[in-house]
Each structure stands twice: as structure tokens, then as C-alpha cells.
Design a protein around this motif. Structure first.
Motif, PDB file in Angstrom:
ATOM      1  N   ASP A   1     -37.835  46.564   7.346  1.00  0.00           N
ATOM      2  CA  ASP A   1     -39.261  46.705   7.620  1.00  0.00           C
ATOM      3  C   ASP A   1     -39.799  45.367   8.088  1.00  0.00           C
ATOM      4  OD1 ASP A   1     -38.937  49.414   7.012  1.00  0.00           O
ATOM      5  OD2 ASP A   1     -40.025  49.021   5.092  1.00  0.00           O
ATOM      6  N   VAL A   2     -39.489  44.265   7.398  1.00  0.00           N
ATOM      7  CA  VAL A   2     -40.038  42.882   7.544  1.00  0.00           C
ATOM      8  C   VAL A   2     -39.845  42.320   9.233  1.00  0.00           C
ATOM      9  CG1 VAL A   2     -40.153  40.538   7.174  1.00  0.00           C
ATOM     10  CG2 VAL A   2     -40.252  42.131   5.394  1.00  0.00           C
ATOM     11  N   ILE A   3     -38.312  42.576   9.309  1.00  0.00           N
ATOM     12  CA  ILE A   3     -37.888  42.401  10.975  1.00  0.00           C
ATOM     13  C   ILE A   3     -38.611  43.225  12.037  1.00  0.00           C
ATOM     14  CG2 ILE A   3     -35.836  42.683  12.486  1.00  0.00           C
ATOM     15  CD1 ILE A   3     -33.916  41.954   9.913  1.00  0.00           C
TER      16      ILE A   3
ATOM     17  N   PHE B   1     -43.453  38.686  -0.589  1.00  0.00           N
ATOM     18  CA  PHE B   1     -43.055  38.961  -2.028  1.00  0.00           C
ATOM     19  C   PHE B   1     -42.482  40.308  -2.211  1.00  0.00           C
ATOM     20  CE2 PHE B   1     -45.966  35.325  -2.383  1.00  0.00           C
ATOM     21  CZ  PHE B   1     -45.084  34.467  -2.801  1.00  0.00           C
ATOM     22  N   LEU B   2     -41.341  40.707  -1.652  1.00  0.00           N
ATOM     23  CA  LEU B   2     -40.875  41.866  -1.742  1.00  0.00           C
ATOM     24  C   LEU B   2     -39.455  41.984  -2.184  1.00  0.00           C
ATOM     25  CD1 LEU B   2     -42.203  43.060   1.796  1.00  0.00           C
ATOM     26  CD2 LEU B   2     -43.035  43.674  -0.380  1.00  0.00           C
TER      27      LEU B   2
ATOM     28  N   GLY C   1     -33.878  36.513  -4.453  1.00  0.00           N
ATOM     29  CA  GLY C   1     -34.247  37.540  -5.184  1.00  0.00           C
ATOM     30  C   GLY C   1     -34.763  37.091  -6.513  1.00  0.00           C
ATOM     31  N   GLY C   2     -34.739  37.637  -7.548  1.00  0.00           N
ATOM     32  CA  GLY C   2     -35.126  37.429  -8.709  1.00  0.00           C
ATOM     33  C   GLY C   2     -34.026  36.353  -9.453  1.00  0.00           C
TER      34      GLY C   2
ATOM     35  N   ILE D   1     -38.579  36.162   2.966  1.00  0.00           N
ATOM     36  CA  ILE D   1     -38.544  37.351   1.898  1.00  0.00           C
ATOM     37  C   ILE D   1     -38.139  36.811   0.485  1.00  0.00           C
ATOM     38  CG2 ILE D   1     -38.050  39.531   1.280  1.00  0.00           C
ATOM     39  CD1 ILE D   1     -37.476  39.833   4.257  1.00  0.00           C
ATOM     40  N   ASN D   2     -38.773  36.618  -0.355  1.00  0.00           N
ATOM     41  CA  ASN D   2     -38.465  36.401  -1.767  1.00  0.00           C
ATOM     42  C   ASN D   2     -39.431  36.975  -2.807  1.00  0.00           C
ATOM     43  OD1 ASN D   2     -37.316  34.962  -4.241  1.00  0.00           O
ATOM     44  ND2 ASN D   2     -36.971  33.123  -3.162  1.00  0.00           N
ATOM     45  N   PRO D   3     -38.919  37.755  -3.653  1.00  0.00           N
ATOM     46  CA  PRO D   3     -39.863  38.423  -4.732  1.00  0.00           C
ATOM     47  C   PRO D   3     -40.207  37.318  -5.864  1.00  0.00           C
ATOM     48  CG  PRO D   3     -37.713  39.281  -5.177  1.00  0.00           C
ATOM     49  CD  PRO D   3     -37.547  38.422  -3.893  1.00  0.00           C
TER      50      PRO D   3
END
Length: 131
Positions: A85-87, A75-76, A19-20, A50-52
Motif C-alpha cells: 500500500d505504501v509503495i 507508523f504501520l 517492526g516492534g 515504514i516502522n511501527p
């Protein structure tokens, strides 16, 4: 004899990032995640990240195969519904939540407790949630 095991072959793995990041905070998760990507790529495993945070080594899209990052980067935000959702879109064989710090671990635990990972047929790689 208890010493034999069957090694499962994984073709696509979802890596949940940290994450951030703030300056001086959680940089170790960026490093461990980027090393995880490198190790998976050496095994010819497709890596979905997945990494924003766009300012991380994990999200690097170098052209050189030796330093290239994940195959696809989302980038979520790191939360259970977004990860699910990505899965559902990517259909990975496995998920790694142990390289993204507490944020990723919390998401993995939540999805496991809700039965979402089991329903999607996604194995948790690394330390198992029930442990």
C-alpha cells in the motif's frame, strides 16, 4: 571490458524498518536503519520509512539536517500488504529490506515472489532477492 557499469540514480527509496522492538532485542536494526537513512540523505535521496515503533532513532524527526530522519514515516505494521500500500502511494524507485532484520527480509521476499515489486518498478537495493 566488464568493468564499466551505469550507476542508476534513485530519487526516492522506501526503507522497511524492523517492526516492534523489545528491550534488549533487535537494537542493531534500529542503528543500521538510522545509518542507512543518513547515507541516503547524504546522496540527496528522499527516504520513506515504514516502522511501527515510535521509540526508535530511525523515526526521529530532528530539525537539524545532519541528524534528521526520514522524509516521511509511516507508523504501520510491517507486512506485505501494508508495505505494498505504501509503495503504491509513494511510488519509490527502490526498496531496502536488509536493514530491518528478518521481518523486513520476509516482507521483501514475499513481495518479490508475488511479482509486486517488479510490477511497481521498484528495485531492491542491496543484496538481490534471487541471490
Amino acid at each position: 571490458d566488464g568493468l564499466n557499469y551505469e550507476r542508476k540514480i534513485y530519487k526516492k527509496v522506501l526503507l522497511v524498518g524492523s517492526g516492534g522492538l523489545s528491550i534488549g532485542q533487535a537494537g542493531e536494526f534500529d542503528y543500521s536503519g538510522s545509518q542507512c537513512i543518513k547515507a541516503l540523505k547524504e546522496e540527496n535521496i528522499e527516504v520513506i520509512l515504514i516502522n511501527p515503533n515510535i521509540a526508535t532513532v530511525q523515526t526521529s524527526q530532528e530539525k537539524d539536517e545532519a541528524t534528521r530522519g526520514a522524509d516521511r514515516v509511516y507508523f504501520l505494521p510491517i507486512n506485505p500488504d501494508v508495505v505494498l500500500d505504501v509503495i503504491n502511494k509513494e511510488k519509490p524507485d527502490g526498496i531496502i529490506v536488509s536493514m530491518g532484520g528478518q521481518t523486513a527480509l520476509n516482507v521483501g521476499v514475499e513481495l518479490w515472489r508475488r511479482g509486486e515489486l517488479q510490477k511497481a518498478g521498484v528495485d531492491i537495493l542491496g543484496t538481490q532477492i534471487p541471490v
